[in-house]
Design a protein around this motif. Structure first.
Motif, PDB file in Angstrom:
ATOM      1  N   ASP A  62     -15.702   5.761   2.075  1.00 27.02           N
ATOM      2  CA  ASP A  62     -15.700   6.301   3.443  1.00 27.02           C
ATOM      3  C   ASP A  62     -14.557   5.720   4.269  1.00 27.02           C
ATOM      4  OD1 ASP A  62     -17.914   7.707   2.697  1.00 27.02           O
ATOM      5  OD2 ASP A  62     -19.290   6.758   4.128  1.00 27.02           O
ATOM      6  N   TRP A  63     -14.254   4.446   4.074  1.00 23.00           N
ATOM      7  CA  TRP A  63     -13.213   3.770   4.857  1.00 23.00           C
ATOM      8  C   TRP A  63     -11.825   4.362   4.643  1.00 23.00           C
ATOM      9  CZ3 TRP A  63      -9.156   1.678   2.114  1.00 23.00           C
ATOM     10  CH2 TRP A  63      -9.353   1.535   0.732  1.00 23.00           C
ATOM     11  N   GLU A  64     -11.639   5.071   3.505  1.00 21.40           N
ATOM     12  CA  GLU A  64     -10.294   5.537   3.159  1.00 21.40           C
ATOM     13  C   GLU A  64      -9.985   6.936   3.675  1.00 21.40           C
ATOM     14  OE1 GLU A  64      -7.348   5.730  -0.752  1.00 21.40           O
ATOM     15  OE2 GLU A  64      -9.516   5.727  -1.015  1.00 21.40           O
ATOM     16  N   ILE A  65     -10.979   7.632   4.197  1.00 19.83           N
ATOM     17  CA  ILE A  65     -10.761   8.996   4.665  1.00 19.83           C
ATOM     18  C   ILE A  65      -9.693   8.990   5.759  1.00 19.83           C
ATOM     19  CG2 ILE A  65     -11.814  11.021   5.708  1.00 19.83           C
ATOM     20  CD1 ILE A  65     -12.760  10.294   2.840  1.00 19.83           C
ATOM     21  N   GLY A  66      -8.688   9.856   5.588  1.00 21.41           N
ATOM     22  CA  GLY A  66      -7.617   9.931   6.572  1.00 21.41           C
ATOM     23  C   GLY A  66      -6.253  10.023   5.913  1.00 21.41           C
ATOM     24  N   THR A  67      -5.217   9.784   6.694  1.00 18.53           N
ATOM     25  CA  THR A  67      -3.836   9.899   6.224  1.00 18.53           C
ATOM     26  C   THR A  67      -3.179   8.527   6.224  1.00 18.53           C
ATOM     27  OG1 THR A  67      -3.679  12.142   7.122  1.00 18.53           O
ATOM     28  CG2 THR A  67      -1.614  11.025   6.602  1.00 18.53           C
ATOM     29  N   ASP A  84      12.138  -5.523 -17.292  1.00 23.00           N
ATOM     30  CA  ASP A  84      11.371  -4.882 -16.229  1.00 23.00           C
ATOM     31  C   ASP A  84      12.288  -4.159 -15.245  1.00 23.00           C
ATOM     32  OD1 ASP A  84       9.146  -5.882 -17.390  1.00 23.00           O
ATOM     33  OD2 ASP A  84       8.703  -7.376 -15.856  1.00 23.00           O
ATOM     34  N   GLU A  85      12.001  -2.892 -15.043  1.00 26.37           N
ATOM     35  CA  GLU A  85      12.707  -2.077 -14.044  1.00 26.37           C
ATOM     36  C   GLU A  85      11.656  -1.389 -13.192  1.00 26.37           C
ATOM     37  OE1 GLU A  85      15.637   1.845 -13.599  1.00 26.37           O
ATOM     38  OE2 GLU A  85      14.949   1.191 -15.583  1.00 26.37           O
ATOM     39  N   TRP A  86      11.662  -1.700 -11.908  1.00 28.38           N
ATOM     40  CA  TRP A  86      10.684  -1.124 -10.991  1.00 28.38           C
ATOM     41  C   TRP A  86      11.328  -0.012 -10.178  1.00 28.38           C
ATOM     42  CZ3 TRP A  86       5.512  -2.336 -10.701  1.00 28.38           C
ATOM     43  CH2 TRP A  86       5.094  -3.449 -11.438  1.00 28.38           C
ATOM     44  N   LEU A  87      10.630   1.125 -10.103  1.00 24.95           N
ATOM     45  CA  LEU A  87      11.090   2.285  -9.357  1.00 24.95           C
ATOM     46  C   LEU A  87      10.322   2.373  -8.037  1.00 24.95           C
ATOM     47  CD1 LEU A  87      11.047   4.834 -12.324  1.00 24.95           C
ATOM     48  CD2 LEU A  87      12.935   3.354 -11.588  1.00 24.95           C
ATOM     49  N   GLY A  88      11.032   2.708  -6.964  1.00 24.52           N
ATOM     50  CA  GLY A  88      10.414   2.768  -5.651  1.00 24.52           C
ATOM     51  C   GLY A  88      10.233   4.185  -5.137  1.00 24.52           C
ATOM     52  N   PHE A  89       9.101   4.420  -4.468  1.00 27.59           N
ATOM     53  CA  PHE A  89       8.801   5.717  -3.863  1.00 27.59           C
ATOM     54  C   PHE A  89       8.119   5.480  -2.523  1.00 27.59           C
ATOM     55  CE2 PHE A  89       8.648   6.136  -8.441  1.00 27.59           C
ATOM     56  CZ  PHE A  89       9.281   7.335  -8.723  1.00 27.59           C
ATOM     57  N   GLU A  90       8.255   6.439  -1.614  1.00 26.39           N
ATOM     58  CA  GLU A  90       7.549   6.392  -0.340  1.00 26.39           C
ATOM     59  C   GLU A  90       7.102   7.800   0.031  1.00 26.39           C
ATOM     60  OE1 GLU A  90       9.138   4.364   2.939  1.00 26.39           O
ATOM     61  OE2 GLU A  90       9.732   2.563   1.822  1.00 26.39           O
ATOM     62  N   GLY A  91       5.961   7.850   0.705  1.00 26.81           N
ATOM     63  CA  GLY A  91       5.448   9.152   1.123  1.00 26.81           C
ATOM     64  C   GLY A  91       4.084   8.996   1.764  1.00 26.81           C
ATOM     65  N   THR A  92       3.195   9.956   1.499  1.00 25.21           N
ATOM     66  CA  THR A  92       1.883   9.952   2.138  1.00 25.21           C
ATOM     67  C   THR A  92       0.761  10.161   1.128  1.00 25.21           C
ATOM     68  OG1 THR A  92       2.035  12.330   2.597  1.00 25.21           O
ATOM     69  CG2 THR A  92       2.761  10.815   4.331  1.00 25.21           C
ATOM     70  N   SER A  93      -0.402   9.662   1.506  1.00 23.70           N
ATOM     71  CA  SER A  93      -1.651   9.921   0.791  1.00 23.70           C
ATOM     72  C   SER A  93      -2.650  10.442   1.817  1.00 23.70           C
ATOM     73  CB  SER A  93      -2.201   8.650   0.145  1.00 23.70           C
ATOM     74  OG  SER A  93      -1.296   8.103  -0.777  1.00 23.70           O
ATOM     75  N   VAL A  94      -3.235  11.592   1.524  1.00 23.11           N
ATOM     76  CA  VAL A  94      -4.241  12.179   2.409  1.00 23.11           C
ATOM     77  C   VAL A  94      -5.564  12.223   1.659  1.00 23.11           C
ATOM     78  CG1 VAL A  94      -4.912  14.164   3.815  1.00 23.11           C
ATOM     79  CG2 VAL A  94      -2.481  13.573   3.565  1.00 23.11           C
ATOM     80  N   VAL A  95      -6.576  11.526   2.191  1.00 26.86           N
ATOM     81  CA  VAL A  95      -7.875  11.427   1.530  1.00 26.86           C
ATOM     82  C   VAL A  95      -8.882  12.265   2.313  1.00 26.86           C
ATOM     83  CG1 VAL A  95      -9.643   9.865   0.652  1.00 26.86           C
ATOM     84  CG2 VAL A  95      -7.259   9.084   0.841  1.00 26.86           C
ATOM     85  N   ARG A 178      -9.017  -3.901  -0.186  1.00 25.81           N
ATOM     86  CA  ARG A 178      -8.815  -3.632   1.234  1.00 25.81           C
ATOM     87  C   ARG A 178      -8.220  -4.864   1.889  1.00 25.81           C
ATOM     88  NH1 ARG A 178     -13.816  -1.078   4.305  1.00 25.81           N
ATOM     89  NH2 ARG A 178     -12.148  -0.879   5.852  1.00 25.81           N
ATOM     90  N   GLN A 179      -7.220  -4.649   2.740  1.00 28.53           N
ATOM     91  CA  GLN A 179      -6.563  -5.747   3.435  1.00 28.53           C
ATOM     92  C   GLN A 179      -6.699  -5.570   4.942  1.00 28.53           C
ATOM     93  OE1 GLN A 179      -2.637  -5.382   1.555  1.00 28.53           O
ATOM     94  NE2 GLN A 179      -3.183  -7.044   0.150  1.00 28.53           N
ATOM     95  N   GLY A 180      -7.863  -5.105   5.351  1.00 31.41           N
ATOM     96  CA  GLY A 180      -8.126  -4.817   6.755  1.00 31.41           C
ATOM     97  C   GLY A 180      -8.508  -3.358   6.909  1.00 31.41           C
ATOM     98  N   PRO A 181      -8.847  -2.933   8.124  1.00 29.00           N
ATOM     99  CA  PRO A 181      -9.291  -1.556   8.340  1.00 29.00           C
ATOM    100  C   PRO A 181      -8.194  -0.524   8.127  1.00 29.00           C
ATOM    101  CG  PRO A 181      -9.025  -2.685  10.435  1.00 29.00           C
ATOM    102  CD  PRO A 181      -8.887  -3.732   9.371  1.00 29.00           C
ATOM    103  N   ASP A 182      -6.928  -0.938   8.216  1.00 31.15           N
ATOM    104  CA  ASP A 182      -5.836   0.030   8.159  1.00 31.15           C
ATOM    105  C   ASP A 182      -4.793  -0.300   7.095  1.00 31.15           C
ATOM    106  OD1 ASP A 182      -6.857   1.533  10.365  1.00 31.15           O
ATOM    107  OD2 ASP A 182      -6.097  -0.020  11.709  1.00 31.15           O
ATOM    108  N   LYS A 183      -5.189  -1.077   6.092  1.00 27.30           N
ATOM    109  CA  LYS A 183      -4.252  -1.415   5.031  1.00 27.30           C
ATOM    110  C   LYS A 183      -5.015  -1.651   3.737  1.00 27.30           C
ATOM    111  CE  LYS A 183      -0.463  -4.622   3.896  1.00 27.30           C
ATOM    112  NZ  LYS A 183       0.308  -5.825   4.351  1.00 27.30           N
ATOM    113  N   ALA A 184      -4.440  -1.205   2.622  1.00 24.32           N
ATOM    114  CA  ALA A 184      -5.081  -1.400   1.320  1.00 24.32           C
ATOM    115  C   ALA A 184      -4.011  -1.481   0.235  1.00 24.32           C
ATOM    116  CB  ALA A 184      -6.048  -0.260   1.015  1.00 24.32           C
ATOM    117  N   ARG A 185      -4.351  -2.183  -0.840  1.00 22.51           N
ATOM    118  CA  ARG A 185      -3.443  -2.360  -1.969  1.00 22.51           C
ATOM    119  C   ARG A 185      -4.115  -1.808  -3.231  1.00 22.51           C
ATOM    120  NH1 ARG A 185       0.849  -6.021  -3.278  1.00 22.51           N
ATOM    121  NH2 ARG A 185       0.960  -6.521  -5.509  1.00 22.51           N
TER     122      ARG A 185
END
Length: 209
Positions: A62-67, A84-95, A178-185
């Motif tokens: 329930d806590w993850e619902i949103g953008t 090791d080669e790490w690739l980076g991406f950025e964008g959005t997740s909508v739950v 969860r790393q708080g109400p507005d952050k997660a890993r």
């Protein structure tokens, strides 16, 4: 967030070529959701699970619902001898919630120098087992990855499953912190030695928009 994003998905965006048993369960689940929705629209009462079968586990997400704004790092060649080669991406997740929170779907869209990843993740709650299944769908090829199963304990979600990487069997672990109400890993790791050692290959940090 996602699980089932293999290192091979970055090279070929998933190589699954046949319908596996987890995939059949995924399809059956989707058809069941559609049938229940149709019944509600026609005025028919949907079956109500017994009180003993319903637990608080169905509200785990329930806590993850949103953008969310997603910052993604993917290991290009997991479980290999390559540096090791790490690739980076950025964008959005909508739950978005489905069926009163008993399931939900993640719409994932990120971009980076290596390209674009568009995907869905369907999470289904199993009240009899008090666990969730997480199934990844790569929109590049429309194929399903095998699901991982688990739940949350002391605020940390852990989910496990089996898959293949370059033709050899592996175990998959997906972890949500969860790393708080507005952050997660979110972290995904693979093991090719029966779970004795794990290599992390997928790291996402989400911040609520």
């Amino acid at each position: 967030m996602f699980t089932g994003m293999l290192g091979s998905d970055i090279r070929s965006m998933n190589t699954h070529g046949k319908i596996t048993m987890p995939q059949r369960r995924f399809v059956v689940a989707c058809l069941s959701l559609l049938a229940l929705t149709a019944g509600a629209a026609s005025g028919e009462a949907a079956p109500t699970p017994s009180t003993s079968a319903v637990t608080d586990g169905q509200h785990d997400f329930d806590w993850e619902i949103g953008t969310w704004r997603s910052h993604v790092r993917v290991l290009a060649e997991p479980l290999s001898e390559s540096p090791d080669e790490w690739l980076g991406f950025e964008g959005t997740s909508v739950v978005s919630p489905l069926m009163d929170g008993r399931s939900n779907v993640v719409e994932f869209d990120v971009r980076g120098p290596a390209g674009r990843i568009e995907a869905l993740n369907l999470r289904l709650y199993e009240p009899q087992a008090d666990r969730w299944s997480l199934t990844f769908v790569n929109l590049r090829d429309g194929l399903l990855a095998p699901a991982v199963y688990g739940g949350f304990h002391d605020g940390v979600g852990e989910f496990y499953g089996d898959d293949q990487l370059d033709g050899r069997p592996i175990e998959v672990r997906f972890r949500i912190v969860r790393q708080g109400p507005d952050k997660a890993r979110f972290e995904q790791a693979f093991s090719d030695d029966g779970g004795q050692t794990w290599e992390t290959n997928w790291i996402v940090v989400d911040k609520r928009i």
